[in-house]
Design a protein around this motif. Structure first.
Motif, PDB file in Angstrom:
ATOM      1  N   GLY A   1      66.822   4.104  67.912  1.00  0.00           N
ATOM      2  CA  GLY A   1      66.371   2.995  67.073  1.00  0.00           C
ATOM      3  C   GLY A   1      67.131   1.716  67.375  1.00  0.00           C
ATOM      4  N   ALA A   2      68.438   1.839  67.646  1.00  0.00           N
ATOM      5  CA  ALA A   2      69.236   0.656  67.972  1.00  0.00           C
ATOM      6  C   ALA A   2      68.790   0.030  69.287  1.00  0.00           C
ATOM      7  CB  ALA A   2      70.718   1.041  68.042  1.00  0.00           C
ATOM      8  N   VAL A   3      68.468   0.866  70.269  1.00  0.00           N
ATOM      9  CA  VAL A   3      68.013   0.354  71.564  1.00  0.00           C
ATOM     10  C   VAL A   3      66.671  -0.363  71.414  1.00  0.00           C
ATOM     11  CG1 VAL A   3      67.277   0.988  73.889  1.00  0.00           C
ATOM     12  CG2 VAL A   3      69.290   2.076  72.879  1.00  0.00           C
ATOM     13  N   VAL A   4      65.761   0.243  70.664  1.00  0.00           N
ATOM     14  CA  VAL A   4      64.470  -0.404  70.423  1.00  0.00           C
ATOM     15  C   VAL A   4      64.673  -1.703  69.647  1.00  0.00           C
ATOM     16  CG1 VAL A   4      62.221  -0.167  69.294  1.00  0.00           C
ATOM     17  CG2 VAL A   4      63.206   1.768  70.526  1.00  0.00           C
ATOM     18  N   GLY A   5      65.631  -1.710  68.732  1.00  0.00           N
ATOM     19  CA  GLY A   5      65.952  -2.938  68.012  1.00  0.00           C
ATOM     20  C   GLY A   5      66.484  -4.021  68.936  1.00  0.00           C
ATOM     21  N   ALA A   6      67.268  -3.616  69.947  1.00  0.00           N
ATOM     22  CA  ALA A   6      67.765  -4.582  70.932  1.00  0.00           C
ATOM     23  C   ALA A   6      66.608  -5.220  71.689  1.00  0.00           C
ATOM     24  CB  ALA A   6      68.725  -3.893  71.900  1.00  0.00           C
ATOM     25  N   TYR A   7      65.605  -4.431  71.965  1.00  0.00           N
ATOM     26  CA  TYR A   7      64.402  -4.963  72.614  1.00  0.00           C
ATOM     27  C   TYR A   7      63.753  -6.021  71.719  1.00  0.00           C
ATOM     28  CZ  TYR A   7      59.543  -5.060  74.243  1.00  0.00           C
ATOM     29  OH  TYR A   7      58.300  -5.466  74.671  1.00  0.00           O
ATOM     30  N   GLY A   8      63.670  -5.745  70.422  1.00  0.00           N
ATOM     31  CA  GLY A   8      63.079  -6.710  69.503  1.00  0.00           C
ATOM     32  C   GLY A   8      63.892  -7.988  69.385  1.00  0.00           C
ATOM     33  N   ILE A   9      65.224  -7.866  69.354  1.00  0.00           N
ATOM     34  CA  ILE A   9      66.070  -9.056  69.294  1.00  0.00           C
ATOM     35  C   ILE A   9      65.887  -9.892  70.550  1.00  0.00           C
ATOM     36  CG2 ILE A   9      68.467  -9.860  69.274  1.00  0.00           C
ATOM     37  CD1 ILE A   9      69.103  -7.414  67.522  1.00  0.00           C
ATOM     38  N   GLY A  10      65.826  -9.216  71.698  1.00  0.00           N
ATOM     39  CA  GLY A  10      65.569  -9.938  72.938  1.00  0.00           C
ATOM     40  C   GLY A  10      64.245 -10.671  72.903  1.00  0.00           C
TER      41      GLY A  10
ATOM     42  N   ALA B   1      70.289   0.328  77.249  1.00  0.00           N
ATOM     43  CA  ALA B   1      70.235  -0.595  76.121  1.00  0.00           C
ATOM     44  C   ALA B   1      70.249  -2.044  76.603  1.00  0.00           C
ATOM     45  CB  ALA B   1      71.404  -0.339  75.176  1.00  0.00           C
ATOM     46  N   ALA B   2      71.100  -2.347  77.586  1.00  0.00           N
ATOM     47  CA  ALA B   2      71.169  -3.708  78.128  1.00  0.00           C
ATOM     48  C   ALA B   2      69.854  -4.096  78.791  1.00  0.00           C
ATOM     49  CB  ALA B   2      72.330  -3.817  79.117  1.00  0.00           C
ATOM     50  N   LEU B   3      69.294  -3.160  79.566  1.00  0.00           N
ATOM     51  CA  LEU B   3      68.016  -3.436  80.228  1.00  0.00           C
ATOM     52  C   LEU B   3      66.895  -3.621  79.219  1.00  0.00           C
ATOM     53  CD1 LEU B   3      68.224  -0.903  83.206  1.00  0.00           C
ATOM     54  CD2 LEU B   3      68.369  -3.395  83.345  1.00  0.00           C
ATOM     55  N   ALA B   4      66.932  -2.840  78.140  1.00  0.00           N
ATOM     56  CA  ALA B   4      65.896  -2.974  77.109  1.00  0.00           C
ATOM     57  C   ALA B   4      65.961  -4.339  76.438  1.00  0.00           C
ATOM     58  CB  ALA B   4      66.048  -1.864  76.068  1.00  0.00           C
ATOM     59  N   ALA B   5      67.181  -4.828  76.169  1.00  0.00           N
ATOM     60  CA  ALA B   5      67.319  -6.157  75.568  1.00  0.00           C
ATOM     61  C   ALA B   5      66.791  -7.232  76.507  1.00  0.00           C
ATOM     62  CB  ALA B   5      68.781  -6.423  75.216  1.00  0.00           C
ATOM     63  N   LEU B   6      67.142  -7.129  77.786  1.00  0.00           N
ATOM     64  CA  LEU B   6      66.632  -8.091  78.766  1.00  0.00           C
ATOM     65  C   LEU B   6      65.118  -7.994  78.905  1.00  0.00           C
ATOM     66  CD1 LEU B   6      69.349  -7.797  81.568  1.00  0.00           C
ATOM     67  CD2 LEU B   6      68.962  -9.730  80.033  1.00  0.00           C
ATOM     68  N   LEU B   7      64.611  -6.775  78.833  1.00  0.00           N
ATOM     69  CA  LEU B   7      63.162  -6.588  78.921  1.00  0.00           C
ATOM     70  C   LEU B   7      62.464  -7.235  77.729  1.00  0.00           C
ATOM     71  CD1 LEU B   7      60.959  -5.263  80.656  1.00  0.00           C
ATOM     72  CD2 LEU B   7      61.183  -3.218  79.247  1.00  0.00           C
ATOM     73  N   GLY B   8      63.093  -7.159  76.557  1.00  0.00           N
ATOM     74  CA  GLY B   8      62.526  -7.838  75.399  1.00  0.00           C
ATOM     75  C   GLY B   8      62.404  -9.335  75.623  1.00  0.00           C
ATOM     76  N   VAL B   9      63.404  -9.913  76.284  1.00  0.00           N
ATOM     77  CA  VAL B   9      63.372 -11.349  76.582  1.00  0.00           C
ATOM     78  C   VAL B   9      62.195 -11.687  77.493  1.00  0.00           C
ATOM     79  CG1 VAL B   9      64.602 -13.268  77.675  1.00  0.00           C
ATOM     80  CG2 VAL B   9      65.851 -11.637  76.248  1.00  0.00           C
TER      81      VAL B   9
ATOM     82  N   ALA C   1      58.454 -14.574  84.675  1.00  0.00           N
ATOM     83  CA  ALA C   1      58.600 -13.562  83.621  1.00  0.00           C
ATOM     84  C   ALA C   1      57.980 -12.245  84.047  1.00  0.00           C
ATOM     85  CB  ALA C   1      57.957 -14.062  82.329  1.00  0.00           C
ATOM     86  N   HIS C   2      56.820 -12.289  84.683  1.00  0.00           N
ATOM     87  CA  HIS C   2      56.169 -11.043  85.120  1.00  0.00           C
ATOM     88  C   HIS C   2      56.971 -10.352  86.224  1.00  0.00           C
ATOM     89  CE1 HIS C   2      52.730 -12.506  82.815  1.00  0.00           C
ATOM     90  NE2 HIS C   2      52.176 -11.321  82.960  1.00  0.00           N
ATOM     91  N   LEU C   3      57.492 -11.122  87.171  1.00  0.00           N
ATOM     92  CA  LEU C   3      58.293 -10.514  88.242  1.00  0.00           C
ATOM     93  C   LEU C   3      59.576  -9.904  87.684  1.00  0.00           C
ATOM     94  CD1 LEU C   3      57.918 -13.167  91.100  1.00  0.00           C
ATOM     95  CD2 LEU C   3      56.809 -10.923  90.927  1.00  0.00           C
ATOM     96  N   ALA C   4      60.225 -10.620  86.763  1.00  0.00           N
ATOM     97  CA  ALA C   4      61.441 -10.077  86.155  1.00  0.00           C
ATOM     98  C   ALA C   4      61.134  -8.819  85.351  1.00  0.00           C
ATOM     99  CB  ALA C   4      62.078 -11.137  85.256  1.00  0.00           C
ATOM    100  N   THR C   5      60.003  -8.805  84.652  1.00  0.00           N
ATOM    101  CA  THR C   5      59.605  -7.618  83.890  1.00  0.00           C
ATOM    102  C   THR C   5      59.401  -6.423  84.804  1.00  0.00           C
ATOM    103  OG1 THR C   5      58.557  -8.947  82.167  1.00  0.00           O
ATOM    104  CG2 THR C   5      57.840  -6.656  82.355  1.00  0.00           C
TER     105      THR C   5
END
Length: 424
Positions: free
Chosen positions: A55-64, A109-117, A88-92
């Motif tokens: 849940g925390a990792v998914v939350g990091a995605y949302g914050i990103g 977790a770090a990648l998920a936050a960046l992916l959210g961005v 953005a598409h290439l980075a994703t």
């Protein structure tokens, strides 16, 4: 045959080729964008994470994601719509490949936050590009088709995601990356830059804007007329998210199986895919504030009905009511949002507007869970009441919005005449 052709021309005619390439990129991206649907399951089953950590990792995605919409808006206005979308598409795509092969939870977790961005960055750029290239009288159609493509793509993604997740989580991420890369290629090859680089002196600032500072995000964040509309959209988003956050819990408490929840969600998706293209003809000729008032009231009525829902048929009927409300709201909501933005701040305004959705994704489950726990079925009376209050809010604030839009159009026209004379 002629009536079918007339319907198609009325629904999708008169739109430039650039719009259709943007539309295709959005559809491809949504149809392949299913990795995040199973991120929590991937973390618990394939990487051994606890439910709280997942849940925390998914939350990091949302914050990103909240940061991503703001970054995407700024870049789209400064750097360009096409450049922002492609980057953005290439980075994703790159981050999805990295996630597919990452083993350590901290790295995931770090990648998920960046992916959210980077997942959220394209939203303001997509809408700003559509407004740039679509004539004003056709924008309602364009936004209707955008909403339809988004939901059609999500329906396809939901079907494919389950199959891929059962076969291989790695394949889930890699296929998503391939779809994202395909969308990037379509945009890079077929979509020209739509941002008008030339700035015209004397650009109008909305109410609350300050002339002693260069216009930017602060202009949108201090625009009271615009923020009032964003607040009403936030209510709409909170209501809509009840279906994916609180309603499953209520159905469980009513003794219904997960398959019943799936049927309710599937019904809404089918209605949108089959019926959204007929919405423009239905709402043409009606004031947008009244359409939004009716649509929000329908959402309120649908969720109010859940206060007495104990079996599946009532849930299905309620789903029809609130889905019709969602369908009616999509075109005018997007068009008003676009019309309230000064042309030189178009993507920044979109970024602030899109902040309503990550905020709603926090508010809906956080407050809704507490409300359901302590108030039980009375929770749905509160939700319905919010819908009816938002409907009144649209009726009260609608005339001021229209006056503001008219003033912006006059200001743009006044600035355009000297510029055209200079060019001549």
């Amino acid at each position: 045959m002629r009536s079918l052709r007339n319907w198609w021309d009325d629904t999708a005619g008169g739109l430039p080729a650039t719009f259709w390439y943007l539309w295709a990129g959005l559809l491809i991206n949504r149809a392949g964008g299913f990795a995040m649907l199973f991120l929590s399951l991937y973390l618990t089953e394939a990487r051994g994470a606890s439910e709280s950590l997942a849940g925390a990792v998914v939350g990091a995605y949302g914050i990103g994601g909240a940061g991503g919409v703001l970054l995407g808006g700024v870049l789209a206005d400064r750097w360009g719509r096409r450049a922002t979308l492609v980057a953005a598409h290439l980075a994703t795509a790159g981050l999805l490949v990295a996630l597919a092969f990452s083993r350590h939870l901290v790295m995931i977790a770090a990648l998920a936050a960046l992916l959210g961005v980077v997942h959220s960055m394209p939203s303001p750029a997509f809408v700003a590009a559509i407004v740039d290239v679509v004539p004003e009288q056709r924008r309602s159609r364009a936004f209707n088709l955008q909403f339809w493509a988004f939901n059609l793509g999500m329906a396809v993604a939901s079907l494919l995601a389950g199959l891929l997740a059962e076969a291989s989580f790695v394949a889930l991420f890699l296929v998503d990356a391939a779809a994202t890369l395909t969308a990037a290629v379509v945009i890079a090859v077929k979509v020209p830059e739509t941002l008008l680089r030339r700035r015209v002196a004397g650009a109008p600032l909305p109410a609350g804007g300050r002339r002693d500072r260069p216009p930017g995000l602060h202009t949108a964040l201090t625009d009271r007329t615009f923020l009032t509309f964003v607040g009403l959209t936030l209510v709409l988003a909170v209501l809509t998210l009840q279906t994916s956050t609180i309603m499953p819990l209520a159905m469980r408490d009513d003794g219904l199986r997960p398959s019943a929840y799936g049927a309710v969600v599937a019904l809404g998706g089918v209605l949108i895919v089959l019926g959204q293209l007929f919405v423009p003809r239905l709402i043409d000729g009606h004031r947008r504030d009244r359409v939004l008032a009716v649509s929000t009231a329908l959402l309120g009525a649908g969720f109010t009905a859940l206060a007495v829902a104990d079996d599946l048929p009532v849930y299905l009927v309620a789903a029809v009511v609130w889905t019709v409300g969602q369908m009616l709201a999509a075109p005018p909501n997007a068009q008003i949002n676009a019309d309230l933005a000064p042309p030189e701040l178009r993507a920044r305004y979109q970024a602030v507007f899109y902040l309503a959705f990550p905020v709603a994704s926090f508010v809906a489950p956080a407050l809704g869970g507490v409300s359901l726990q302590y108030l039980g079925e009375r929770h749905w009376l509160i939700v319905g009441g919010l819908g009816f209050l938002a409907a009144v809010g649209h009726l009260v604030t609608g005339p001021a919005r229209e006056r503001r839009v008219a003033a912006l159009r006059r200001a743009v026209a006044d600035r355009r005449e000297p510029a055209l004379a200079a060019d001549g």
